[in-house]
Design a protein around this motif. Structure first.
Motif, PDB file in Angstrom:
ATOM      1  N   THR A 143      71.845  21.044  43.621  1.00 51.00           N
ATOM      2  CA  THR A 143      71.111  21.077  44.888  1.00 51.00           C
ATOM      3  C   THR A 143      69.676  20.645  44.629  1.00 51.00           C
ATOM      4  N   TYR A 144      69.213  19.659  45.405  1.00 50.60           N
ATOM      5  CA  TYR A 144      67.823  19.211  45.265  1.00 50.60           C
ATOM      6  C   TYR A 144      66.940  20.229  45.978  1.00 50.60           C
ATOM      7  N   GLU A 145      66.101  20.924  45.209  1.00 49.14           N
ATOM      8  CA  GLU A 145      65.326  22.039  45.746  1.00 49.14           C
ATOM      9  C   GLU A 145      63.911  22.016  45.173  1.00 49.14           C
ATOM     10  N   PRO A 146      62.945  21.428  45.916  1.00 48.12           N
ATOM     11  CA  PRO A 146      61.561  21.409  45.442  1.00 48.12           C
ATOM     12  C   PRO A 146      61.066  22.815  45.118  1.00 48.12           C
ATOM     13  N   GLY A 147      60.349  22.931  44.003  1.00 44.39           N
ATOM     14  CA  GLY A 147      59.801  24.215  43.592  1.00 44.39           C
ATOM     15  C   GLY A 147      60.759  25.082  42.800  1.00 44.39           C
ATOM     16  N   SER A 148      61.970  24.591  42.556  1.00 43.10           N
ATOM     17  CA  SER A 148      62.973  25.408  41.869  1.00 43.10           C
ATOM     18  C   SER A 148      62.859  25.346  40.357  1.00 43.10           C
ATOM     19  N   SER A 149      62.047  24.430  39.837  1.00 40.17           N
ATOM     20  CA  SER A 149      61.879  24.320  38.392  1.00 40.17           C
ATOM     21  C   SER A 149      60.399  24.271  38.055  1.00 40.17           C
ATOM     22  N   ILE A 150      60.103  24.462  36.776  1.00 38.99           N
ATOM     23  CA  ILE A 150      58.715  24.460  36.324  1.00 38.99           C
ATOM     24  C   ILE A 150      58.572  23.467  35.178  1.00 38.99           C
ATOM     25  N   ALA A 151      57.377  23.360  34.642  1.00 38.28           N
ATOM     26  CA  ALA A 151      57.101  22.347  33.620  1.00 38.28           C
ATOM     27  C   ALA A 151      57.917  22.538  32.352  1.00 38.28           C
ATOM     28  N   THR A 152      58.396  23.748  32.090  1.00 36.43           N
ATOM     29  CA  THR A 152      59.143  24.013  30.861  1.00 36.43           C
ATOM     30  C   THR A 152      60.661  24.008  31.069  1.00 36.43           C
ATOM     31  N   THR A 153      61.137  23.734  32.260  1.00 38.22           N
ATOM     32  CA  THR A 153      62.571  23.741  32.544  1.00 38.22           C
ATOM     33  C   THR A 153      63.281  22.638  31.768  1.00 38.22           C
ATOM     34  N   THR A 154      64.324  23.001  31.048  1.00 35.71           N
ATOM     35  CA  THR A 154      65.097  22.034  30.269  1.00 35.71           C
ATOM     36  C   THR A 154      66.369  21.643  31.021  1.00 35.71           C
ATOM     37  N   ALA A 155      67.057  20.640  30.491  1.00 36.48           N
ATOM     38  CA  ALA A 155      68.338  20.245  31.073  1.00 36.48           C
ATOM     39  C   ALA A 155      69.339  21.392  31.024  1.00 36.48           C
ATOM     40  N   LEU A 156      69.285  22.207  29.971  1.00 39.78           N
ATOM     41  CA  LEU A 156      70.191  23.348  29.882  1.00 39.78           C
ATOM     42  C   LEU A 156      69.882  24.371  30.963  1.00 39.78           C
ATOM     43  N   ASP A 157      68.601  24.624  31.210  1.00 41.16           N
ATOM     44  CA  ASP A 157      68.216  25.524  32.295  1.00 41.16           C
ATOM     45  C   ASP A 157      68.751  25.007  33.635  1.00 41.16           C
ATOM     46  N   SER A 158      68.558  23.724  33.875  1.00 38.90           N
ATOM     47  CA  SER A 158      68.994  23.129  35.140  1.00 38.90           C
ATOM     48  C   SER A 158      70.513  23.179  35.266  1.00 38.90           C
ATOM     49  N   PHE A 159      71.215  22.946  34.163  1.00 40.61           N
ATOM     50  CA  PHE A 159      72.674  22.990  34.158  1.00 40.61           C
ATOM     51  C   PHE A 159      73.167  24.376  34.556  1.00 40.61           C
ATOM     52  N   VAL A 160      72.502  25.401  34.073  1.00 40.62           N
ATOM     53  CA  VAL A 160      72.898  26.777  34.394  1.00 40.62           C
ATOM     54  C   VAL A 160      72.616  27.093  35.857  1.00 40.62           C
ATOM     55  N   GLU A 161      71.443  26.676  36.344  1.00 44.15           N
ATOM     56  CA  GLU A 161      71.031  27.036  37.704  1.00 44.15           C
ATOM     57  C   GLU A 161      71.579  26.095  38.767  1.00 44.15           C
ATOM     58  N   ARG A 162      71.996  24.887  38.373  1.00 40.36           N
ATOM     59  CA  ARG A 162      72.589  23.894  39.275  1.00 40.36           C
ATOM     60  C   ARG A 162      71.655  23.531  40.437  1.00 40.36           C
ATOM     61  N   ARG A 163      70.381  23.388  40.120  1.00 39.27           N
ATOM     62  CA  ARG A 163      69.403  22.972  41.121  1.00 39.27           C
ATOM     63  C   ARG A 163      68.199  22.393  40.399  1.00 39.27           C
ATOM     64  N   GLY A 164      67.351  21.704  41.156  1.00 37.09           N
ATOM     65  CA  GLY A 164      66.157  21.128  40.558  1.00 37.09           C
ATOM     66  C   GLY A 164      65.602  20.014  41.416  1.00 37.09           C
ATOM     67  N   VAL A 165      64.692  19.240  40.807  1.00 38.90           N
ATOM     68  CA  VAL A 165      64.112  18.072  41.463  1.00 38.90           C
ATOM     69  C   VAL A 165      64.463  16.843  40.620  1.00 38.90           C
ATOM     70  N   CYS A 166      63.890  15.695  40.960  1.00 40.88           N
ATOM     71  CA  CYS A 166      64.285  14.458  40.288  1.00 40.88           C
ATOM     72  C   CYS A 166      64.153  14.558  38.774  1.00 40.88           C
ATOM     73  N   ARG A 167      63.093  15.191  38.314  1.00 40.07           N
ATOM     74  CA  ARG A 167      62.878  15.374  36.871  1.00 40.07           C
ATOM     75  C   ARG A 167      64.080  16.044  36.230  1.00 40.07           C
TER      76      ARG A 167
END
Length: 266
Positions: A143-167
């Motif tokens: 799910t594309y969700e602005p503000g859902s990640s921070i500067a230290t978010t890794t691909a593994l973090d995003s994979f677990v949470e299943r959300r993020g921004v373009c980065r």
């Protein structure tokens, strides 16, 4: 395809601070640039250095106080697009040397942690067919969700949470491609259709040239957010992940005062 870019940033530095700026489109054959270009406020130091893989430029600046940068260009994008699903991957031992660093783990892309997942999820797919499947999997499951990640978010973090921004989308695609032994890099860019409009990020993968000549291949843009059309995407720079191609990397405290990005087609 002509694409017009207008970008403005403003920062405040409370003491003399060095920083790298990378917001100019890269002057490369696939995009012909015209227009006034970059204008910055006064600085104690201003020096261009080559971007990663000689794609684009970074600028070293030293500023104390308020800083602004305005950038306006039109890019005639002349990128050759391919049917990625039909392309083969080069065997690792056949890869050109300059692509090898894009097989390794990097700060935000722990590819080694994804080997079992990609082998289980895409067992019968190779090369471009696997890349298309990775794109579709991320697009469908995130799910594309602005503000859902921070500067230290890794691909593994995003994979677990299943959300993020373009980065985050780009990091996950890059990571899964590397886990599949396909070189992949992170690309900062401008693209019309990005919502909300901002600096954008996509992945780029290296696949075999259709000619079949040994050891030859090409880079191809992959955007699992589905917002950037490769035919209209204006590259700024490339790196192993976002840490290497941020539009501004400060070596001291920096306060963002304003950022405005406008990207349109003729």
């Amino acid at each position: 395809m002509p694409v017009t870019v207008k970008a403005h940033i403003a920062y405040r530095f409370c003491q003399p601070t060095d920083f790298l700026l990378q917001m100019e489109a890269a002057p490369i054959p696939e995009q012909i640039l015209t227009g006034p270009g970059l204008a910055t406020s006064d600085s104690a130091h201003f020096a261009r250095v080559p971007g990663q893989d000689d794609i684009g430029h970074r600028i070293w600046l030293r500023v104390n106080g308020d800083f602004t940068a305005d950038y306006t260009i039109t890019a005639d994008v002349q990128r050759t697009l391919a049917d990625i699903a039909t392309l083969e991957a080069l065997e690792p031992h056949q890869l050109p040397g300059e692509t090898v660093p894009y097989l390794f783990d990097s700060r935000f892309c722990p590819a080694d942690r994804f080997h079992s997942f990609v082998d289980a999820e895409f067992p019968d797919l190779k090369g471009g067919a696997r890349i298309v499947a990775i794109h579709d999997w991320v697009a469908s499951n995130f799910t594309y969700e602005p503000g859902s990640s921070i500067a230290t978010t890794t691909a593994l973090d995003s994979f677990v949470e299943r959300r993020g921004v373009c980065r985050d989308y780009a990091h996950v695609v890059v990571t899964m491609a590397r886990a599949s032994a396909i070189p992949a890099r992170y690309v900062s860019c401008y693209a019309p259709g990005v919502d909300p409009q901002d600096f954008h990020a996509v992945a780029e993968v290296f696949l075999a040239d259709p000619s079949g000549e040994p050891g030859t291949g090409n880079w191809h843009i992959i955007d699992a957010t589905k917002m950037a059309d490769p035919a209209k995407t204006v590259k700024i720079g490339v790196g192993r992940d976002a840490a290497e191609v941020s539009f501004l990397t400060s070596y001291g405290m920096a306060e963002m005062l304003d950022k405005q990005i406008e990207v349109t087609t003729a």
